[in-house]
Write an enzyme that holds these catalytic residues in place. Structure first.
Site, short mmCIF file in Angstrom:
data_model
loop_
_atom_site.label_atom_id
_atom_site.label_comp_id
_atom_site.label_asym_id
_atom_site.label_seq_id
_atom_site.Cartn_x
_atom_site.Cartn_y
_atom_site.Cartn_z
N ASP A 67 0.81 -1.22 0.00
CA ASP A 67 0.00 0.00 0.00
C ASP A 67 0.85 1.26 0.00
OD1 ASP A 67 0.93 -0.40 2.59
OD2 ASP A 67 -1.04 -0.84 3.41
N ASN A 136 -7.62 -2.66 14.19
CA ASN A 136 -9.01 -2.98 13.83
C ASN A 136 -9.11 -4.18 12.89
OD1 ASN A 136 -8.05 -1.94 11.45
ND2 ASN A 136 -9.48 -0.24 11.32
N HIS A 138 -7.35 -4.64 10.03
CA HIS A 138 -7.10 -4.44 8.59
C HIS A 138 -5.81 -5.13 8.15
CE1 HIS A 138 -4.83 -0.42 9.45
NE2 HIS A 138 -3.93 -1.27 9.00
N GLU A 143 -9.84 -1.81 5.17
CA GLU A 143 -10.47 -1.52 6.45
C GLU A 143 -11.73 -2.38 6.67
OE1 GLU A 143 -8.76 0.01 8.46
OE2 GLU A 143 -8.36 2.10 8.01
C1 GLP Z 1 -0.52 0.27 8.40
C2 GLP Z 1 -0.16 -0.51 7.16
C3 GLP Z 1 -0.40 -1.98 7.34
C4 GLP Z 1 0.26 -2.41 8.64
C5 GLP Z 1 -0.43 -1.75 9.80
C6 GLP Z 1 0.15 -2.12 11.16
O1 GLP Z 1 -1.82 0.67 8.43
N1 GLP Z 1 -0.86 -0.09 6.01
O2 GLP Z 1 0.10 -2.69 6.24
O3 GLP Z 1 0.19 -3.79 8.77
O4 GLP Z 1 -0.30 -0.36 9.64
O5 GLP Z 1 1.22 -1.28 11.47
P1 GLP Z 1 2.20 -1.44 12.69
O6 GLP Z 1 3.11 -2.55 12.33
O7 GLP Z 1 2.92 -0.12 12.76
O8 GLP Z 1 1.39 -1.72 13.88
#
Ligand code: GLP
Length: 260
Positions: A67, A136, A138, A143
């Site tokens: 993403d 949440n 995702h 989402e």
């Molecule tokens: C973001 C990314 C996701 C990632 C998530 C968790 O929203 N788009 O791909 O898995 O955050 O992030 P973190 O590892 O900082 O908790």
């Protein structure tokens, strides 16, 4: 689902790096799907160490990131492009022409998303997709309540994700509300998914993903339908799992050929 629980995030990162390295070493043209966020940083550091000690080369790898924020050019320090270059690619021997991220700065987003799907297809599909998980539930930036059939496309972030990700920006208002993300269907076509999660704040999403009903309310729960998923958790992220002892039992009693 294969669930591997380790005492610390550091141990999980080493395990994750070993899984990635095994894929790289057993394919002529390994195709990796990569993730951003805080979680994979330790694993990227482990992979960089392997490279620097001449155990691993990324020369033949092709990569596709999950993403990107819409409206941020690659040189913006908050873009995922910048994150990937500075935290990983710049420290490896990967050929940057084989590095792909969704283009959040494209004039024609529809065409750019279509091309991204085609590039993945033309590369032969993703051998290993690295994933994190949002608080949440995702995956990528898909989402809750989004379609399980979705493809790479522009999505709107939830207020929860904007709040979670605001720690990387100066103010929450600076977090872009729109993103370009691989869809759930895109992720589900990967041959193998490796999801890593650490910390108690992920425990509820982890429980819903592994033991909850299949539901778009927790997008990651779709992974229950994937034929090959490895989930690497630290103790804190796994503390709400009802069948935690069973997962440890299964790992302990696996046959040699089932182990990494
Ligand atoms: C973001 C990314 C996701 C990632 C998530 C968790 O929203 N788009 O791909 O898995 O955050 O992030 P973190 O590892 O900082 O908790």
């Amino acid at each position: 689902m294969e669930i591997l629980i380790r005492n610390t995030p550091e141990a999980g990162a080493k395990l994750g790096a070993n899984i990635v390295s095994k894929i790289i070493q057993t394919r002529d043209k390994p195709v990796l799907g990569l993730a951003t966020g805080a979680t994979p940083l330790r694993m990227y550091k482990e992979l960089i160490k392997m490279h620097q000690s001449n155990q691993l080369s990324f020369r033949d790898c092709i990569t596709f990131n999950l993403d990107e924020y819409k409206g941020l050019p690659p040189e913006n320090k908050h873009s995922y492009h910048f994150y990937m270059m500075s935290n990983f690619f710049d420290h490896t021997d990967i050929d940057t022409k084989n590095v792909h991220l969704p283009n959040g700065f494209a004039n024609d987003l529809r065409e750019s998303c279509r091309k991204y799907e085609k590039l993945i297809h033309d590369a032969g599909g993703i051998d290993l997709q690295v994933l994190g998980i949002g608080t949440n539930g995702h995956i990528g930036f898909n989402e809750p309540t989004g379609s399980f059939a979705s493809r790479t496309w522009v999505k709107i972030l939830s207020k929860q994700t904007i709040k979670d990700n605001s720690t990387y920006f100066e103010t929450p208002e600076e977090v872009p509300q729109h993103v370009v993300t691989m869809g759930i269907a895109t992720i589900m076509e990967s041959k193998h998914c490796l999801l890593i999660a650490n910390g108690a704040k992920k425990a509820d999403a982890i429980r819903k993903m592994i033991e909850g009903p299949l539901s778009a309310s927790c997008p990651a729960s779709i992974l229950q339908m994937h034929p090959r998923v490895t989930i690497v958790l630290d103790e804190e992220a796994s503390y709400l799992l009802t069948f935690k002892d069973h997962y440890k039992w299964v790992e302990k009693n696996k046959l040699d050929w089932q182990l990494y």
